[in-house]
Motif scaffolding. Structure first.
Motif, PDB file in Angstrom:
ATOM      1  N   ASN A 108       0.825  -1.206   0.000  1.00 52.13           N
ATOM      2  CA  ASN A 108       0.000   0.000   0.000  1.00 52.13           C
ATOM      3  C   ASN A 108       0.856   1.252   0.000  1.00 52.13           C
ATOM      4  N   GLU A 109       1.989   1.210   0.694  1.00 52.57           N
ATOM      5  CA  GLU A 109       2.857   2.381   0.719  1.00 52.57           C
ATOM      6  C   GLU A 109       3.496   2.600  -0.659  1.00 52.57           C
ATOM      7  N   ILE A 110       3.934   1.533  -1.300  1.00 49.06           N
ATOM      8  CA  ILE A 110       4.488   1.657  -2.651  1.00 49.06           C
ATOM      9  C   ILE A 110       3.426   2.211  -3.607  1.00 49.06           C
ATOM     10  N   LEU A 111       2.199   1.692  -3.501  1.00 47.77           N
ATOM     11  CA  LEU A 111       1.122   2.162  -4.365  1.00 47.77           C
ATOM     12  C   LEU A 111       0.748   3.610  -4.068  1.00 47.77           C
ATOM     13  N   GLY A 112       0.922   4.043  -2.811  1.00 48.41           N
ATOM     14  CA  GLY A 112       0.684   5.435  -2.475  1.00 48.41           C
ATOM     15  C   GLY A 112       1.626   6.358  -3.225  1.00 48.41           C
ATOM     16  N   PHE A 113       2.895   5.964  -3.301  1.00 42.90           N
ATOM     17  CA  PHE A 113       3.853   6.741  -4.090  1.00 42.90           C
ATOM     18  C   PHE A 113       3.468   6.726  -5.565  1.00 42.90           C
ATOM     19  N   ALA A 114       3.076   5.545  -6.070  1.00 43.17           N
ATOM     20  CA  ALA A 114       2.698   5.446  -7.485  1.00 43.17           C
ATOM     21  C   ALA A 114       1.533   6.372  -7.798  1.00 43.17           C
TER      22      ALA A 114
END
Length: 331
Positions: A109-115
């Motif tokens: 979820n954190e990686i997708l937040g950056f994306a």
């Protein structure tokens, strides 16, 4: 909400990710992202909090001296951004780290937040697995996705795998559920020479990435490193008749199989790549100065004795564990 200070609006950004560990045989995947970061002089703009995702008894921090001052580097996942110049500039968001020890859903979820904040158009996750493939042949690279429409439009395989998986499989599924197009590229590394680095597999992943997102990647010394690696393995194999015989068995199985590398489409892709590298009008991939970011704080193990399957298919895989979903990326 994730706030990214000092990062400008990106141009057609694609996120390229790789993680050390189970999904990174021969360090081929993380080696590919490291190459992109090095050639295009990426600048780190974010790092995940190591306390949230890593067991430090599994992934130890390291201590080092900086002008006599002791400092600690914690294992984590870092994000950097690089700009590809030329007539059609675009940006890559590079994610390189270690497979987390815990809280995988929060990690994704954190990686997708950056994306989301960066406007990423597609996520490409690189992986490498151990397989029954000879080091003397082209490295097989499979492109898989969970999105049926994406598989059809980009000529990829729709994964049907069921079983244990790693962070690559989890992140791909998280992207799919979040509505973010995601592709995994998998390189097969010979299980009998799995020690890192494997520049030949890294080179194969970069070549496939070029085709997938239509960019030209400066390869530097990587092709020469790949040739030197193969020559070194040739010499080691020649010193052991049992290994040499085993490699020949793999070669025969590979050569008689219906291989993607022997198809007309694969030959056409190689020719197109050759023309792109010779065409001075093709989009430039010269390293940039990265300044558009502002104020950012031994030997071969003895193979098992196996006979080739009379059907011509590859022998059964070795008993050593190999990366989950990505054991059979084309399944």
């Amino acid at each position: 909400m994730i706030e990214l200070e000092g990062v400008p609006e990106l141009i057609d950004p694609v996120m390229v990710a790789a993680f050390e560990g189970w999904n990174d045989a021969g360090d081929a995947a993380t080696g590919a992202v490291a190459h992109l970061d090095r050639e295009w002089k990426g600048e780190v703009f974010a790092a995940l909090d190591a306390e949230d995702y890593y067991d430090f008894q599994v992934n130890r921090p390291t201590v080092w001296l900086d002008n006599g001052v002791r400092k600690i580097t914690w294992p984590t996942t870092r994000l950097s951004v690089v700009r590809i110049g030329g007539a059609k500039p675009r940006d890559l968001v590079l994610v390189r780290g270690i497979e987390p020890s815990m809280r995988w859903r929060s990690f994704c979820n954190e990686i997708l937040g950056f994306a989301h904040e960066l406007g990423v158009e597609m996520v490409v996750i690189l992986g490498a697995l151990l397989g029954d493939t000879p080091h003397t042949r082209p490295v097989p690279v499979s492109g898989v996705t969970s999105d049926a429409d994406l598989a059809r439009t980009m000529d990829l395989e729709e994964t049907k795998y069921e079983g244990p998986t790693g962070i690559v499989g989890i992140l791909q599924e998280a992207c799919t559920h979040a509505g973010v197009p995601a592709v995994s590229l998998w390189a097969a590394v010979p299980h009998y020479v799995s020690q890192p680095p494997n520049p030949k597999a890294t080179l194969a992943l970069l070549n496939r990435l070029e085709d997938l997102i239509d960019i030209r990647i400066p390869l530097g010394e990587l092709p020469e490193d790949a040739r030197a690696w193969q020559l070194g393995v040739d010499q080691l194999a020649a010193e052991d008749s049992e290994v040499a015989e085993y490699v020949q068995t793999l070669e025969e199985a590979r050569d008689t199989a219906d291989l993607p590398e022997a198809s007309g489409d694969a030959i056409a892709r190689e020719f197109e790549r050759y023309l792109r590298r010779r065409d001075p009008a093709a989009p430039s991939a010269e390293p940039g100065d990265g300044s558009y970011l502002r104020d950012t704080s031994g030997g071969l193990p003895r193979p098992p004795k196996r006979k080739p399957d009379p059907s011509g298919e590859d022998p059964e895989p070795p008993a050593a564990p190999s990366p989950g979903e990505d054991d059979t990326p084309g399944a």
